[in-house]
Write an enzyme that holds these catalytic residues in place. Structure first.
Site, PDB file in Angstrom:
ATOM      1  N   LYS A   1     -24.164  -8.004   3.876  1.00 10.68           N
ATOM      2  CA  LYS A   1     -24.349  -7.641   5.282  1.00 10.68           C
ATOM      3  C   LYS A   1     -25.653  -6.878   5.488  1.00 10.68           C
ATOM      4  O   LYS A   1     -26.140  -6.763   6.606  1.00 10.68           O
ATOM      5  CB  LYS A   1     -23.167  -6.811   5.766  1.00 10.68           C
ATOM      6  CG  LYS A   1     -22.967  -5.502   5.039  1.00 10.68           C
ATOM      7  CD  LYS A   1     -21.649  -4.816   5.382  1.00 10.68           C
ATOM      8  CE  LYS A   1     -20.482  -5.480   4.732  1.00 10.68           C
ATOM      9  NZ  LYS A   1     -19.208  -4.764   4.918  1.00 10.68           N
TER      10      LYS A   1
ATOM     11  N   LYS B   1     -26.203 -11.687  -4.202  1.00 11.92           N
ATOM     12  CA  LYS B   1     -24.897 -11.710  -3.552  1.00 11.92           C
ATOM     13  C   LYS B   1     -25.067 -11.733  -2.039  1.00 11.92           C
ATOM     14  O   LYS B   1     -25.961 -11.090  -1.491  1.00 11.92           O
ATOM     15  CB  LYS B   1     -24.101 -10.473  -3.985  1.00 11.92           C
ATOM     16  CG  LYS B   1     -22.632 -10.483  -3.599  1.00 11.92           C
ATOM     17  CD  LYS B   1     -21.927  -9.273  -4.189  1.00 11.92           C
ATOM     18  CE  LYS B   1     -20.472  -9.225  -3.786  1.00 11.92           C
ATOM     19  NZ  LYS B   1     -19.786  -8.029  -4.316  1.00 11.92           N
TER      20      LYS B   1
ATOM     21  N   LYS C   1     -26.288   2.808  -5.396  1.00 12.87           N
ATOM     22  CA  LYS C   1     -26.305   3.141  -3.978  1.00 12.87           C
ATOM     23  C   LYS C   1     -27.213   4.326  -3.662  1.00 12.87           C
ATOM     24  O   LYS C   1     -27.823   4.384  -2.597  1.00 12.87           O
ATOM     25  CB  LYS C   1     -24.882   3.422  -3.483  1.00 12.87           C
ATOM     26  CG  LYS C   1     -23.996   2.180  -3.448  1.00 12.87           C
ATOM     27  CD  LYS C   1     -22.647   2.467  -2.810  1.00 12.87           C
ATOM     28  CE  LYS C   1     -21.822   1.192  -2.687  1.00 12.87           C
ATOM     29  NZ  LYS C   1     -20.528   1.429  -2.004  1.00 12.87           N
TER      30      LYS C   1
END
Length: 345
Positions: free
Chosen positions: A210, A207, A115
């Site tokens: 969003k 995957k 991240k």
């Protein structure tokens, strides 16, 4: 474990655009678990702000996640649905557990590296220590079971390590205060059935996310029937017919993804799907998948829109849930403060 009351805790971040992957990977399991366990389902808004958020959008998405829980069938009277920031025990316990966790443990957390990316020096401290907050989320309620996906298993292991170290570091104080040999349980991962990993409709190797710039890559829970149908029909496939055996899905990521979605929505196995559609072309299979997806997801999207149109009712559910959650967490936090030696009012 037997000394602790069985209790399930899970959380979903309010980061917008809840999609089919969130539903099949987490929310559908929440609905099933409520019939067997005492469950707390948390909108983890404190986790969300470890990366920049627009305040107005955050308010909206907190309510949207709560609406998704309810629209999918989670009963807010039977379970506790709340948002994390309304229960102060999460933040208070997280600080105490920050003083229990070791830097070396956090340095091994792979999600922070993913991240934070290349510019780790610019990442927030919150993003670095949020696995400890996740441990506090679980341990504040002495939760014994946590539904987790592959990407969260490492964080649950950290929660177990933190619980064990706290129990060991304060063993004498725990015993002196009458809590026996251990204050915190060792939370167990809860895997229900086959793990459902939903991939992008445009690239079966990635995957469903969003954050993907292409809205066609995912089915949003708020999509209407026309949008669902269009996305399924345009989903990437390969030129070969569907195989008759699951082994034939190997090295065919897009085919495996669509078959997996059908199986998960229909509550059947991938082999069951291939028994019906194996040997046929994708066009007929996609038509059947459209019908199934619209049947299953259409009512959820419609109910979510109805709920979010009445924010006051959602806020009341979240407030009531927070009061019930706080009633569990507050005495646990008070006991922790006694154990570590704080003087309380």
């Amino acid at each position: 474990m037997s000394a602790f009351q069985p209790r399930v805790f899970s959380g979903v971040q309010p980061t917008g655009n809840l999609h089919l992957g969130n539903y099949l990977g987490a929310i559908i399991k929440f609905v099933a678990l409520q019939h067997e366990h005492e469950c707390l389902y948390c909108v983890v808004d404190m986790h969300a702000i470890t990366v920049p958020q627009d305040p107005q959008e955050l308010t909206r998405t907190i309510r949207e996640v709560a609406a998704a829980f309810i629209a999918s069938g989670v009963d807010p009277k039977k379970n506790i649905i709340f948002n994390q920031s309304q229960v102060s025990a999460h933040a208070e316990l997280a600080w105490i557990l920050n003083c229990t966790a070791r830097i070396g443990w956090l340095n091994r957390m792979t999600q922070f590296k993913e991240k934070a990316g290349k510019d780790r020096e610019n990442a927030s401290v919150g993003l670095y220590v949020y696995p400890v907050l996740m441990a506090a989320d679980i341990l504040a309620y002495k939760a014994t079971h946590v539904p987790v996906g592959e990407d969260q298993k490492q964080h649950l292991e950290l929660a177990r390590d933190i619980a064990q170290k706290f129990n060991n570091d304060f063993s004498a104080s725990i015993a002196r205060h009458g809590y026996g040999e251990a204050f915190f349980p060792q939370p167990e991962p809860l895997i229900q059935g086959a793990a459902t990993r939903v991939m992008s409709l445009r690239d079966g190797s990635k995957k469903m996310s969003k954050s993907d710039p292409s809205d066609a890559s995912r089915i949003n829970l708020t999509d209407d029937a026309d949008a669902i149908a269009a996305k399924v029909r345009k989903a990437k496939t390969d030129p070969e017919p569907l195989p008759s055996e699951t082994a034939g899905l190997e090295a065919r990521p897009e085919a495996e993804n669509l078959v997996g979605i059908y199986a998960a929505l229909g509550g059947i196995s991938k082999q069951d799907v291939l028994n019906d559609f194996g040997g046929g072309q994708f066009s007929a299979f996609k038509n059947a998948l459209v019908e199934l997806a619209v049947t299953k997801l259409g009512p959820i999207g419609a109910e979510m829109k109805r709920l979010v149109a009445d924010p006051g009712s959602i806020d009341k559910i979240l407030g009531d849930g927070a009061e019930r959650a706080d009633a569990i967490a507050r005495p646990n936090l008070a006991a922790v403060k006694d154990i570590v030696g704080f003087v309380r009012r």
